[in-house]
Design an enzyme around this catalytic site. Structure first.
Site, PDB file in Angstrom:
ATOM      1  N   ASN A  10       0.989  -1.213  -0.057  1.00 28.73           N
ATOM      2  CA  ASN A  10      -0.098   0.141   0.023  1.00 28.73           C
ATOM      3  C   ASN A  10       0.891   1.155  -0.076  1.00 28.73           C
ATOM      4  OD1 ASN A  10      -1.634  -1.885   2.251  1.00 28.73           O
ATOM      5  ND2 ASN A  10      -2.464  -1.280   0.223  1.00 28.73           N
ATOM      6  N   ILE A  28       0.910   6.849   0.451  1.00 31.79           N
ATOM      7  CA  ILE A  28       0.275   5.706   1.373  1.00 31.79           C
ATOM      8  C   ILE A  28      -1.270   5.555   0.740  1.00 31.79           C
ATOM      9  CG2 ILE A  28      -0.342   4.672   3.444  1.00 31.79           C
ATOM     10  CD1 ILE A  28       1.879   6.416   4.591  1.00 31.79           C
ATOM     11  N   CYS A  29      -1.763   4.264   0.338  1.00 37.10           N
ATOM     12  CA  CYS A  29      -2.971   4.107   0.308  1.00 37.10           C
ATOM     13  C   CYS A  29      -3.782   3.438   1.069  1.00 37.10           C
ATOM     14  CB  CYS A  29      -3.109   3.338  -1.029  1.00 37.10           C
ATOM     15  SG  CYS A  29      -4.953   2.980  -1.575  1.00 37.10           S
ATOM     16  N   VAL A  30      -4.780   4.229   1.847  1.00 42.51           N
ATOM     17  CA  VAL A  30      -5.543   3.536   2.951  1.00 42.51           C
ATOM     18  C   VAL A  30      -6.690   4.188   2.808  1.00 42.51           C
ATOM     19  CG1 VAL A  30      -4.662   5.072   4.635  1.00 42.51           C
ATOM     20  CG2 VAL A  30      -5.671   2.918   5.288  1.00 42.51           C
TER      21      VAL A  30
END
Length: 206
Positions: A90, A97-99
Site C-alpha cells: 500500500n 500511502i493508500c489507505v
C-alpha cells in the site's frame, strides 16, 4: 519556510490551533510506537517516527512518515507519505500511502493521531487488494515468505535508527583520541558499505 511549500496561510486560525493542540498532546502522551516531530513554524508539515510493529517484517525498523494537509483540511483528508523507503503493497514508489481512512472512509473529526495509528496498523495488516505497489501485493498473496524476506531486507537497509558514536573522543580533545575516533569511524563506514552492497545484491536476485 516559504509558503510555496506550505498551506499554513490557507488554514483557518481555528484549524491551526486544533492541529497544534493535537500535536502537542501527542508529544506529551505519545501513542505506543509513534513519536511526532513538531514544526512549530509550519503546522502543515507533520512528520512522525513509527516503530515497526513486532512480529512483522518491519519489526527492526523506524519509519519516518509525513502528512501533508490540504487547504480544506479537515474537510478533505491529508496526503500521507513514507519518507523512509519501504517494501509494502500500500505504499507507492514515491512513498504515497493508500489507505481507506485517507480516502472514502475519511471523516473531518478523525484527527492526526487516528491517521498515524492507521498507518502503523497498515504495517501489521497490509491490504494487497488495493495495492499501489503491485509487485509487493502479488508477492504477499502468492509467495508470502519471499515478500517477508524482501520487506525485512529493505527495512534493514533503509529503516535502521541512527546510532550515536561514543562521546569520549568528543570530550577529550587529545590528538590520539581524535585519530582513533577517525579510524574507528572509517572502519565502521566500510563495514556498513560492504553490508549494504551485499544486501542490495541479494535484493536484485529476488
Amino acid at each position: 519556510m516559504s509558503s510555496q511549500y506550505s498551506n499554513v496561510e490557507n488554514l483557518s486560525p481555528q484549524t491551526i490551533r486544533q492541529v497544534m493542540k493535537e500535536l502537542q498532546d501527542m508529544e506529551t502522551t505519545p501513542p505506543e510506537g509513534i513519536k511526532v516531530l513538531i514544526n512549530e513554524s509550519d503546522v502543515t508539515d507533520i512528520q512522525a517516527l513509527i516503530d515497526g510493529p513486532a512480529g512483522t517484517p518491519y519489526a527492526v525498523g523506524i519509519f519516518r512518515v509525513k502528512l501533508t494537509l490540504s487547504k480544506d483540511f479537515p474537510q478533505t483528508p491529508p496526503k500521507a507519505y513514507f519518507l523512509t523507503k519501504i517494501f509494502h503493497p500500500n505504499v507507492a514508489a514515491n512513498g504515497e500511502i493508500c489507505v481507506n481512512t485517507l480516502k472514502k472512509d475519511w471523516k473531518p473529526d478523525l484527527g492526526i493521531k487516528h491517521i498515524l495509528l492507521t498507518i502503523k496498523c497498515l504495517l501489521i495488516v497490509p491490504n494487497p487488494e488495493s495495492a499501489l505497489n503491485e509487485e509487493a501485493g502479488k508477492m504477499l498473496l502468492e509467495r508470502y515468505d519471499d515478500y517477508s524476506q524482501r520487506a525485512r531486507m529493505m527495512t534493514e537497509i533503509h529503516a535502521q535508527p541512527v546510532k550515536c558514536g561514543v562521546s569520549d573522543a568528543k570530550d577529550d580533545d587529545g590528538p590520539s583520541n581524535k585519530k582513533h575516533a577517525g579510524l574507528d569511524k572509517k572502519l565502521q563506514d566500510k563495514k556498513k558499505e560492504k553490508l549494504l552492497k551485499e544486501k542490495k545484491r541479494m535484493l536484485k536476485r529476488l
